[in-house]
Design an enzyme around this catalytic site. Structure first.
Site: not given
Length: 161
Positions: A29, A100, A134
């Site tokens: 990130e 994930g 997602y």
């Protein structure tokens, strides 16, 4: 898909690995300089007497490949708890293996088993691979609501006023 994926609750003995995952996530990130956590902090806040956050570890054949940190929040409108995912990370070498999805599925089951009305998390707006992942699960971005944060000097100033 890896053959031996397993999700288990983290233990205090996992704190060094959890910190390594946190650091890897921060590097991804572009915020490694913001990591302040220590193993001691994690021992206290995840496993201490007053801990309110929880952690699970994803393993493949007994090797830790990912983690998730979560806590229960509350919705006054629903009159029910929710589950908030603070961090989810899968090591670069294990991405695309289903780890994930396995972590999210595990947390969704925890939310359902605990009668939670929501399962929420945040994602950086530039993290296209995560957003697409997602979206593929049926998750939808929240609209109308902006996230706010007080920290550091601003938090101290408000607390002291």
């Amino acid at each position: 898909m890896m053959s031996k994926l397993a999700i288990r609750p983290a233990t205090i003995n996992d704190c060094q690995q959890i910190l390594a995952f946190i650091t890897e996530l921060a590097i991804y990130e572009k915020a490694e300089h913001e990591v302040e956590s220590t193993v001691s902090d994690l021992e206290k806040t995840l496993f201490g007497e007053n801990a309110t956050a929880h952690c699970v570890i994803c393993e493949n054949e007994n090797e830790a490949i990912g983690f998730a940190v979560y806590f229960f929040n509350y919705s006054t409108w629903q009159g029910r708890n929710g589950l908030y995912l603070e961090d989810l990370f899968v090591s670069q070498s294990a991405r695309g293996t289903g780890a994930g999805k396995a972590l999210l599925k595990h947390l969704a089951k925890l939310a359902v088993d605990n009668n939670c009305g929501r399962f929420e998390w945040s994602v950086l707006d530039w993290n296209t691979p995560a957003i697409e992942f997602y979206d593929s699960l049926g998750a939808k971005p929240k609209s109308e609501w902006l996230g706010y944060r007080l920290d550091g000097a601003a938090l101290e100033k408000l607390a002291a006023s």
